[in-house]
Scaffold this active site. Structure first.
Site, PDB file in Angstrom:
ATOM      1  N   ASP A 161      -7.584  -2.063  15.450  1.00  0.00           N
ATOM      2  CA  ASP A 161      -7.278  -0.917  14.606  1.00  0.00           C
ATOM      3  C   ASP A 161      -7.260   0.451  15.237  1.00  0.00           C
ATOM      4  OD1 ASP A 161      -7.909   0.866  12.024  1.00  0.00           O
ATOM      5  OD2 ASP A 161      -7.469  -0.851  11.264  1.00  0.00           O
ATOM      6  N   TYR A 213      -5.882   9.593   9.555  1.00  0.00           N
ATOM      7  CA  TYR A 213      -4.403   9.125   9.313  1.00  0.00           C
ATOM      8  C   TYR A 213      -3.441  10.538   9.472  1.00  0.00           C
ATOM      9  CZ  TYR A 213      -5.651   4.651   8.068  1.00  0.00           C
ATOM     10  OH  TYR A 213      -6.200   3.240   8.084  1.00  0.00           O
ATOM     11  N   HIS A 231      -6.237  -8.951  10.684  1.00  0.00           N
ATOM     12  CA  HIS A 231      -6.350  -7.776  11.191  1.00  0.00           C
ATOM     13  C   HIS A 231      -7.827  -7.400  11.619  1.00  0.00           C
ATOM     14  CE1 HIS A 231      -5.558  -3.517  11.845  1.00  0.00           C
ATOM     15  NE2 HIS A 231      -6.551  -3.459  11.151  1.00  0.00           N
TER      16      HIS A 231
END
Length: 277
Positions: free
Chosen positions: A70, A197, A255
């Site tokens: 990640d 982000y 993931h």
């Protein structure tokens, strides 16, 4: 994010590895879990990677390996770029590398599938990242005010990104999910985690689908799990990571591979670091 110290001692004039166990340092990202929330902008992946190196220095670790998935993938890569003399190697799940334009007329089946996954994720699964990379505070108020909103926001991604065949609790139990959610709910990190982000997603997207950028020359291990979103082929990855020492594509996992398949994850990390440390 996992950093592994590698210690040596001198015996008869030679540096030899000690027999003591390898140590792991597992910091949480700024604004996540056990870490403080950044009080000002600027905490992107480069600053975090520099901070992790400073952390290792203050803890007395002269040389170490870095492992990440990640956001940890980008941070471990940045550590390898910015302080290669301190890093024995980096292990990435997965490596972030764009398709090689020279291969687009001669794609393998796996490469075509990887591109199809990226297109589908961009069309149907990228709303959360668009929101967090442009207006993180807007969604952040709901994430710190409503446990239902936080649960829906996070668990949907577990459902989408795990290798579970549509039955999430087959690979991650309800209690394990609750543990994860509480690391956001109790310290109130719904908004602060979203801000990473805003800081760095454009840069990461460039690494996934733009140019390969500057090469990362430290020894690199790559584990690409079958239900991962980004699944570059080795020939694509080698353009950015020319010193790949280990490459494997396990038969199961998504993931959140370390969460879904912890024993398999440990085997992958050991398989890479054992010969390079």
């Amino acid at each position: 994010m996992l950093a592994v110290e590698l210690r040596f001692r001198r015996v008869n004039g030679e540096n030899l590895r000690t027999k003591r166990p390898v140590l792991g340092v597992c910091p949480s990202l700024p604004g996540y879990g056990f870490s403080d929330k950044p009080a000002a902008p600027g905490w992107g992946i480069e600053r975090i990677s520099d901070t992790w190196c400073e952390l290792m220095a203050r803890l007395g670790y002269r040389r170490f390996g870095a492992q990440g998935s990640d956001w940890g993938t980008s941070i471990a890569t940045s550590i390898g770029q910015r302080q290669p003399d301190r890093v024995a190697g980096i292990h990435l799940m997965p490596p972030l590398a764009p398709p090689d334009p020279a291969t687009l007329d001669d794609l393998t089946g796996a490469e075509r599938a990887a591109l199809a996954t990226l297109r589908e994720a961009d069309e149907w699964g990228s709303g959360y990242s668009a929101q967090q990379s442009t207006r993180p505070q807007t969604v952040g108020y709901g994430l710190v005010d409503s446990p239902a909103a936080l649960r829906a926001w996070i668990v949907e991604k577990f459902w989408s990104w795990t290798d579970s065949g549509g039955d999430l609790h087959r690979v991650i139990t309800r209690d394990e999910l609750l543990d994860n959610l509480m690391l956001y709910w109790l310290p109130g990190t719904g908004a602060s985690s979203a801000r990473l982000y805003w800081e760095s997603l454009r840069q990461v997207n460039e690494q996934i689908s733009g140019s390969a950028g500057a090469p990362v020359t430290v020894p690199t291990g790559c584990s690409v799990f079958p239900k991962e979103l980004q699944r570059p082929s080795r020939r694509w990855a080698e353009r950015r990571f020319p010193n790949i020492r280990y490459w494997n594509e396990p038969g199961k996992g998504g993931h959140f591979a370390a969460f879904e398949q912890p024993a398999l994850f440990v085997d992958e990390v050991r398989s890479f670091f054992r010969p390079v440390r």
